[in-house]
Write an enzyme that holds these catalytic residues in place. Structure first.
Site, mmCIF file in Angstrom:
data_model
loop_
_atom_site.group_PDB
_atom_site.id
_atom_site.type_symbol
_atom_site.label_atom_id
_atom_site.label_comp_id
_atom_site.label_asym_id
_atom_site.label_seq_id
_atom_site.Cartn_x
_atom_site.Cartn_y
_atom_site.Cartn_z
ATOM 1 N N ASP A 16 -3.854 35.255 6.878
ATOM 2 C CA ASP A 16 -3.424 34.827 8.204
ATOM 3 C C ASP A 16 -2.119 34.054 8.046
ATOM 4 O OD1 ASP A 16 -3.542 34.159 10.955
ATOM 5 O OD2 ASP A 16 -4.461 32.241 10.449
ATOM 6 N N ASP A 70 -7.804 30.445 8.493
ATOM 7 C CA ASP A 70 -8.256 29.104 8.865
ATOM 8 C C ASP A 70 -8.922 29.035 10.229
ATOM 9 O OD1 ASP A 70 -5.840 29.541 10.354
ATOM 10 O OD2 ASP A 70 -5.741 27.388 10.706
ATOM 11 N N ASP A 78 -10.199 34.676 12.209
ATOM 12 C CA ASP A 78 -10.157 35.223 10.851
ATOM 13 C C ASP A 78 -11.551 35.476 10.287
ATOM 14 O OD1 ASP A 78 -7.297 34.931 10.757
ATOM 15 O OD2 ASP A 78 -7.586 32.798 10.408
#
Length: 1212
Positions: free
Chosen positions: A504, A928, A932
């Protein structure tokens, strides 16, 4: 009761036959079933997760139309349950985690009804689940059978159970019946004790939770303590500050006059920031700290695990009031900064969202363990061949000596020796049965060919490795006090074989600490550069940190000569939108402001999105300070002027619309809709005229993106009375809907989110984390490909890629932006043809061990024409799960870098699956945020970053840490060590057990295939459990082939994991060949040495036992890379332990080997034989190791020599 049953039967027949009312149950097709990930539905993110998390796609729109389907059902006297009788009782029992009836739509008329402060009426017709919870798995009665049932799911345990059972049969009793059970009983008892202890802790925790107390409203109107387990749906409860919420409750009132409550949801989703919940204004006035005058009924959805949605309505004083997720407080939350709250329980116990989400993610299996199972299959074949050879030999021997069987001691049909058995018939079953018994007896004798101890050894080694990873202070984030976390212990070795990293961007590569940098207002660019000047106000608001501003923009806002100019009005609306169009809650001096105070006032903003907090703080710096918010209004301090804005309704951010809007009534009675969102979703709903403001804003957006800033577009428009009424009607209907509420709310939003006037855009900076560029470069040198999957704009993603050294100037950038499947395919085919990309078949994952030359060839190809693929989420909609997927795979795997922008959460998982399903390469996903989670769970290894967006990613991950840069040491050092250690551990365990079994096999071949053993039963049992197990565990945890300094200095050493140097099929067969040689040496040398002596078989067996233990121990010592004190103690201590056990066993008169060790130890020949066995057996291995390291040294061996030379010169 009979009347109730008859009415239920009548209702059921009505529904089935379609008489009187429409059918209420409609089967869902497979494609429309609700897909449920832990905590989140498909394509869904938490409120306020930021711009990146909201990037939706047409695919999301199609899927979300079904993902938000709610499943309410009626439980009240007026409308009986429309269910079959057995379905009714199934629902009454309990709703367990993951147990949902998502196969049906239920009509909105059938709702779950909760009568406020009337639990008896609520439960009289349909017994809701009580509030008692149970997380334990066993009871005293069920522990033994249930635990054994679970343990025997392992095939190896069933194998050893069968062996032990066979050994209990008299014709097959090779070992003592007790001794044969010892290994299996030992493993089962150790596991049962561990499971029992863990379950006892759960029982203790459950008792503590169930016996907590809270205040519950009684019939006579006051609150009294009541245990949590006695609370029922319909009870009205009172919670004081810092107390935990006992059940899912709908807020009725709080100590705040506006009905606001601050809660902490850390126990539920891991987020530490405070969130706000609201009581409806209609009920707030009827609630005081000592009483609750609210009566009515709440009809809500069926219990489900989605913590971000709640659909219900409340009938109160003849009005139907909508309820949503902002009106419910979930079990496990803690009340903060609020004196008290009062609410009604709607879901209790196992039906609460917290309990429905308590199921853990399915465990992952390491790649090494999968390969180990393959080799275990080969060992099973060896076992079958050896047993067949013994059975065949038995058959030949019996046929050859058929006429002599009567005279042979073992096979004669009658006992001829004087004694109690004289004249009795001997148990001889004939040649066919004797062959079968010989085969089964051989299985018993050779049973440890399948190493049962390997399972326990691997678990112990993994726990030890995890301990050292957790204690590594280099992976300790001192800025926030976070340590590295190992949340999964069974995939440590996979960290040493990672080939692809899917990362990410926001909060993973960047800090996710937003700073307002630039603004485009009415087509003009403004940059924040100077500190905040004093504001002309009797009260000066002080933020936690100073925010630089643009002086020209501040002058424009404070200009008094022409306040009605178009530019001035647009700037005013721009900052009003920033202030009002959000879910941020102001906290003044630790609490909500209650009265005017002169002087400086500290103000802080609590919000679930760092983006919104940055925008509201920026508005405050420019003189527009939000200092009060309720569910019905917001109050803004505009340079000292108090402006109260009435909130008529709010459409929160979602991944389909990718925008947020709020309808505001101003003090002059004007009504406006204020909207902010992603540029792709905003520019399409603006007024048609593309004037200079539009072109200027578009130019600024491109500039911001190129600088790596996160962008949002702001717009507004006035609503006429007719438009307002039409929207209010649709909004009211959608807000109170129990079925498909999200779709109806989107439809209501579309009525006002159109023909908007463009106000401007914002640019927020999200800086890179420390060490990200160096980490990515280091990972690239290690042969790991880093892919970035983000929801940001393409230009922003490219800019971040350049700044973190992911993209380099010499790369050929392949950009795929298409709006149709055919266009996508054409772009992919064209790119493949231009850069000469050939179909890669199965990619790297061909199941073969790669050589250094192969990898060098790949690196050369990459160096000649490095490519980077940039593709957007819209294109992925037309590619994933389509025929063009293989084209994307070929092109993506040929590129050094892949950046996917504007991707939805499930598209991230789809990209990971693209590689995982088509190759054998190991994948790692790191993120995070909640968006995700699906990606992290899809990858072979999931890493969560403890960031600003909560802990959803951490809770779904296998490993968690505070910074992206820690990934460098995690993979290159710990991953390398773990893989090398466990790879060797598995091979060594195969060798250790096989050399023992082969030695027994040679003996049986020379003893008329009789399956008699020269070794005592206890020696066979203790060999792998005690004699040789301790050094294996210590070496597996502590051994280091290279220092961390070398591994970090030379990242290419990580390629040993890609080439599977520590464990592969070639090493397995070489180990088996070496094992055959060593077993022959162990068997033959003692036999030849003592062939003309009077040594009995038990003495020879004792010699074999100690010789083989010393042999495998020295074999292990030859392969130790870094000796430390504890390794010396474990390795050489195991020999002394073996001797100690032999002395004890040989001192027991009842055993056949009584006193043998004492006679042997006195003979020099004994010690000479052991030394000769060790030297001769290990000589070929030693010679091959020396030749390999001199003639064909590996990268690791070269690095070890460099280390040794550096230490000699004092450079280390």
């Amino acid at each position: 009761m009979l009347d109730v049953k008859l009415r239920r039967l009548f209702t059921l027949l009505s529904n089935v036959l379609g008489i009187g009312i429409e059918p209420v149950l409609v089967n869902l097709s497979k494609g429309h079933a609700v897909e449920s990930f832990p905590l989140l539905k498909e394509g869904q993110v938490g409120q306020g997760q930021g711009q990146e998390q909201g990037q939706g796609t047409p695919m999301d729109s199609h899927r979300r139309s079904h993902s938000n389907s709610l499943l309410p059902f009626e439980i009240c006297e007026n409308s009986k349950p429309h269910h079959h009788h057995h379905h009714h009782h199934r629902s009454r029992s309990r709703f367990k985690s993951g147990q949902f009836d998502d196969g049906f739509y239920v009509h909105e008329a059938i709702a779950r009804s909760v009568y406020i402060n009337d639990p008896k009426r609520t439960n009289e017709n349909y017994e809701f689940t009580g509030n008692e919870i149970r997380t334990s798995s066993y009871t005293l009665l069920t522990f033994l059978p249930k635990n054994l049932f679970i343990q025997f799911h392992r095939v190896a345990y069933l194998y050893f159970l069968a062996i032990a059972a066979l050994n209990q049969l008299p014709p097959l009793a090779v070992f003592g019946r007790t001794a044969s059970l010892f290994p299996l009983l030992f493993v089962l008892c150790v596991t049962a004790i561990k499971d029992g202890y863990e379950d006892w802790r759960k029982h203790r925790s459950d008792r503590f939770e169930n016996n907590r107390e809270c205040l519950v409203l009684q019939e006579h109107g006051n609150f009294r303590p009541k245990k949590w387990k006695r609370i029922q749906a319909g009870d009205v409860v009172k919670i004081s500050t810092d107390e935990m919420i006992p059940a899912d409750i709908v807020l009725l009132g709080t100590s705040d006059q506006s009905g606001i409550a601050y809660i902490q949801t850390m126990n539920l989703d891991g987020e530490s920031n405070l969130k706000t919940r609201f009581a409806r204004q209609e009920t707030v006035t009827a609630v005081t700290s000592e009483s609750c005058g609210v009566t009515g009924v709440i009809r809500c959805e069926k219990p489900n695990r989605n913590i971000y949605e709640f659909a219900a309505n409340m009938e109160f004083n003849g009005n139907k009031i909508p309820l949503n997720q902002s009106n419910i407080v979930l079990r496990g939350c803690v009340l903060k900064n609020t004196d008290w709250l009062i609410g009604v329980v709607v879901c209790a116990g196992q039906e609460t969202k917290a309990m429905l989400n308590s199921a853990a993610a399915p465990p992952k299996r390491s790649k090494l363990e999968i390969y180990m199972n393959r080799e275990t299959g080969w060992l099973s074949i060896f076992l079958f061949v050896m047993c067949s050879a013994v059975a065949l030999g038995t058959a030949v021997w019996l046929v050859r000596h058929k006429q002599q069987l009567e005279t042979l001691p073992y096979y004669r049909k009658t006992y001829l020796n004087l004694g109690p058995h004289f004249g009795e018939v001997y148990r001889y079953y004939g040649i066919p049965m004797e062959i079968l018994f010989s085969f089964l007896s051989s299985v018993i004798v050779f049973q440890i060919m399948i190493p049962i101890s390997l399972y326990i050894t691997m678990e112990l080694v993994r726990v030890g490795q995890s301990y050292f990873m957790v204690e590594d202070m280099d992976m300790h984030d001192s800025s926030c006090g976070l340590r590295f976390q190992c949340r999964s212990f069974n995939i440590n070795e996979d960290l040493g074989q990672i080939r692809y990293i899917f990362s990410d961007k926001t909060g993973t590569l960047t800090e996710n600490k937003m700073e307002f940098r630039k603004a485009s207002v009415f087509g003009k660019n403004y940059e924040s550069s100077i500190p905040v000047p004093p504001v002309k106000s009797k009260r000066r608001w002080k933020l936690k940190s100073e925010i630089p501003i643009d002086y020209d923009l501040m002058t424009l806002l404070q200009k008094e000569e022409d306040p009605s100019s178009e530019e001035r009005v647009a700037a005013h609306d721009f900052f009003i939108t920033l202030t009002a169009c959000n879910t941020v809650i102001p906290v003044v001096n630790g609490s909500r402001p209650s009265k005017e105070d002169d002087g400086v006032v500290n103000i802080d903003y609590q919000g679930e999105s760092p983006d919104e907090q940055a925008l509201v703080s920026a508005a405050s710096a420019y003189g527009y300070t939000l200092f009060e918010r309720t569910s019905g209004h917001v109050v803004v301090d505009k340079n000292g002027e108090k402006i109260r804005l009435e909130v008529l309704g709010m459409h929160e951010f979602d991944s389909v619309r990718k925008r947020m809007s709020v309808v505001i009534r101003f003090p002059d009675n004007a009504v406006k809709v204020l909207v902010k969102g992603a540029d792709t979703s905003m520019l399409s709903i603006l007024a048609n005229d593309k004037d200079s403001v539009w072109h200027g804003t578009q130019t600024h957006l491109n500039e911001y993106s190129l600088e790596g800033l996160r962008t949002l577009v702001l717009a507004s428009r006035d609503l006429s009375e007719e438009e307002l009424q039409a929207w209010q009607s649709a909004y009211a209907e959608a807000s109170t809907a129990l079925y498909d509420r999200a779709t109806k709310l989107r439809h209501a939003a579309s009525l006002i989110e159109c023909k908007l006037k463009l106000l401007g855009a914002t640019g927020i900076e999200d800086r890179l984390q420390e060490g990200v560029p160096d980490t990515i470069e280091c990972l690239r040198q290690a042969g790991i490909k880093v892919w970035v999957l983000t929801g940001d704009k393409q230009e922003t993603a490219i800019s971040i890629g350049v700044s973190c050294k992911l993209l380099t100037p010499d790369m050929h950038k392949i950009i795929i932006n298409a709006n149709s499947e055919a266009h996508c395919r054409d772009l992919l085919v064209e790119a493949k043809a231009r850069y000469g990309v050939r179909p890669s078949g199965k990619g790297h994952g061909n199941g073969k061990c790669k050589t250094i030359a192969d990898l060098g060839k790949e690196e050369d190809e990459e160096d000649t024409a490095p490519m980077a693929l940039i593709i957007d989420g819209t294109s992925l909609v037309y590619i994933l799960e389509k025929e063009a997927e293989s084209e994307l795979f070929d092109l993506a795997t040929a590129c050094r870098v892949v950046i996917c922008c504007r991707v939805a959460p499930l598209q991230k998982a789809g990209i990971v699956n693209l590689i995982k399903s088509r190759t054998d390469d190991m994948t790692l996903a790191i993120g995070d945020g909640a968006n995700d989670v699906s990606m992290i769970q899809m990858a072979d290894v999931g890493v969560g970053i403890c960031g600003q967006e909560g802990r959803q990613a951490v809770m779904a991950s296998d490993f968690a840490m505070g910074q992206f840069r820690f990934l460098r040491k995690l993979l290159l050092v710990h991953g390398h060590w773990n893989y090398q250690r466990l790879g060797y551990l598995v091979l060594y365990n195969f060798y250790r057990n096989a050399v023992f079994v082969f030695m027994l096999f040679w003996y049986i071949l020379c003893s008329a295939f009789s399956t008699t053993s020269a070794l005592t039963e206890w020696s066979c049992v203790l060999y792998s459990v005690i004699y040789t197990s301790i050094p294996t565990v210590i070496v597996g945890v502590m051994d280091k082939d290279l220092s961390q300094k070398t591994l970090l200095q030379y990242p290419k050493l990580y390629g040993a994991g890609h080439r599977q140097e520590a464990y592969n099929i070639r090493l397995f067969w070489l180990t088996m060949i070496d094992t055959l040689w060593q077993s022959l040496v162990v068997f033959l040398i003692p036999v030849l040495t003592y062939q003309n002596s009077s040594m009995d078989i038990w003495s020879l067996g004792s010699l074999w036992t100690i010789a083989i233990v010393i042999l495998v121990t020295v074999h292990l010592a030859m392969d130790v890379n870094g000796w430390i004190l504890i390794m010396h103690v474990a390795v050489w201590g195991s020999i002394f332990i073996t001797y100690g056990c032999l002395i004890v066993l040989d001192s027991i008169p009842l055993l056949p080997n009584y006193w043998t060790i004492y006679h042997l130890a006195c003979s020099p020949t004994y010690w000479t034989t052991i030394l000769l066995v060790t030297v001769v057996a290990l000589l070929p291995r030693f010679a091959c190791k020396v030749a390999s390291q001199i003639l064909w040294p590996s990268d690791i061996q070269i690095a070890r020599e460099v280390e040794a030379i550096s230490k000699e010169h004092g450079d280390w």
